[in-house]
Design an enzyme around this catalytic site. Structure first.
Site, PDB file in Angstrom:
ATOM      1  CB  ALA A 180      -0.933  -0.117   1.371  1.00  0.00           C
ATOM      2  CG  PHE A 181      -0.443   4.444   1.103  1.00  0.00           C
ATOM      3  CD1 PHE A 181      -1.214   5.314   0.302  1.00  0.00           C
ATOM      4  CD2 PHE A 181      -0.942   3.708   2.004  1.00  0.00           C
ATOM      5  CE1 PHE A 181      -2.655   5.549   0.782  1.00  0.00           C
ATOM      6  CE2 PHE A 181      -2.388   3.887   2.261  1.00  0.00           C
ATOM      7  CZ  PHE A 181      -3.161   4.798   1.676  1.00  0.00           C
ATOM      8  NE  ARG A 182       3.111   3.735  -6.568  1.00  0.00           N
ATOM      9  CZ  ARG A 182       2.777   3.161  -7.663  1.00  0.00           C
ATOM     10  NH1 ARG A 182       3.652   2.284  -8.095  1.00  0.00           N
ATOM     11  NH2 ARG A 182       1.758   3.193  -8.463  1.00  0.00           N
ATOM     12  CG  LEU A 183       5.027   2.740   2.142  1.00  0.00           C
ATOM     13  CD1 LEU A 183       4.677   2.989   3.638  1.00  0.00           C
ATOM     14  CD2 LEU A 183       6.674   3.384   2.273  1.00  0.00           C
ATOM     15  CG  HIS A 184       6.656  -1.298  -3.572  1.00  0.00           C
ATOM     16  ND1 HIS A 184       5.275  -1.250  -3.976  1.00  0.00           N
ATOM     17  CD2 HIS A 184       6.874  -0.255  -4.220  1.00  0.00           C
ATOM     18  CE1 HIS A 184       4.867  -0.173  -4.744  1.00  0.00           C
ATOM     19  NE2 HIS A 184       5.831   0.352  -4.753  1.00  0.00           N
TER      20      HIS A 184
END
Ligand SMILES: Cc1cc2nc3c(=O)[nH]c(=O)nc-3n(C[C@H](O)[C@H](O)[C@H](O)COP(=O)(O)O)c2cc1C
Length: 204
Positions: A180-184
């Site tokens: 989520a939110f580019r917090l891969h």
């Protein structure tokens, strides 16, 4: 590594690759085993194209990846000059990618024969007929060549000497999953030729 669970869990990166590929088989519309294969020529100039990953062999420190192609193609010549490659597989349906870098050797024996023999007759004849990556006058010339090799080789052609596999022995494998939110999540497995795999979580 305390927080490496779920789809990233396990001690063998090849098991994780196989398990992600199995999931992709169920969710991708086609070619879940497609990889973007990067090679470089002697000057270091990179090149990239899609090929199909046909085998994920072995495990632990002995695992490897195999694809098949024409040895005289552009990629074949680049690998003859510089026997290193990288590939990425990306599944839109899973929002995941796997990146691999490693040394390359030819897979030019019984395993390549078996794979060649498993292909449709037209594909086997196509491998004989196509001087992959070299200039072609027209589609008609290609089809004429396919007909000619059909007459020459019949219904049980042997594997062409200029066609076979390349085996990538990885020194690095990275597993990436969308968060989520580019917090891969990213985990990179690295090893030198003699050493065991070391696993490191990376910032996304
Ligand atoms: C999904 C997909 C799968 C492909 N699989 C292969 C393959 O397994 N082997 C191969 O030689 N070319 C395959 N190709 C064609 C290559 O992308 C490329 O056009 C060809 O190998 C010539 O590349 P080169 O001139 O860089 O050697 C595939 C193309 C696509 C789009």
């Amino acid at each position: 590594m305390t927080d490496r669970g779920g789809i990233f869990a396990g001690d063998d990166p090849f098991e994780i690759v196989r398990s992600w590929m199995k999931e992709a088989e169920a969710s991708e519309p086609n070619d879940p085993n497609a990889i973007a294969l990067a090679t470089a020529d002697a000057s270091g100039m990179p090149d990239v194209r899609m090929v199909l990953l046909k085998d994920v062999d072995g495990q632990g420190e002995d695992g490897s990846f195999v694809f098949y192609t024409n040895y005289d193609s552009a990629k074949g010549q680049q690998l003859a000059q510089n026997a290193q490659a990288a590939f990425v597989m990306h599944w839109k349906s899973l929002r995941r990618q796997i990146r691999v870098r490693g040394e390359v050797v030819r897979e030019d024996g019984p395993q390549a024969d078996a794979y060649y023999d498993s292909r449709a007759l037209q594909s086997r004849l196509g491998a004989w007929a196509s001087a992959q990556s070299r200039p072609l006058d027209s589609r008609t010339s290609l089809m004429t060549e396919v007909a000619k090799v059909g007459l020459r080789h019949g219904t049980a052609p042997s594997r062409p000497p200029f066609w076979g596999g390349f085996r990538i022995r990885p020194t690095q494998i990275e597993f990436w999953a969308d968060g989520a939110f580019r917090l891969h999540d990213r985990f990179v497995w690295t090893r030198n030729t003699q050493s065991k795999w070391a696993i490191q979580r990376l910032c996304p």
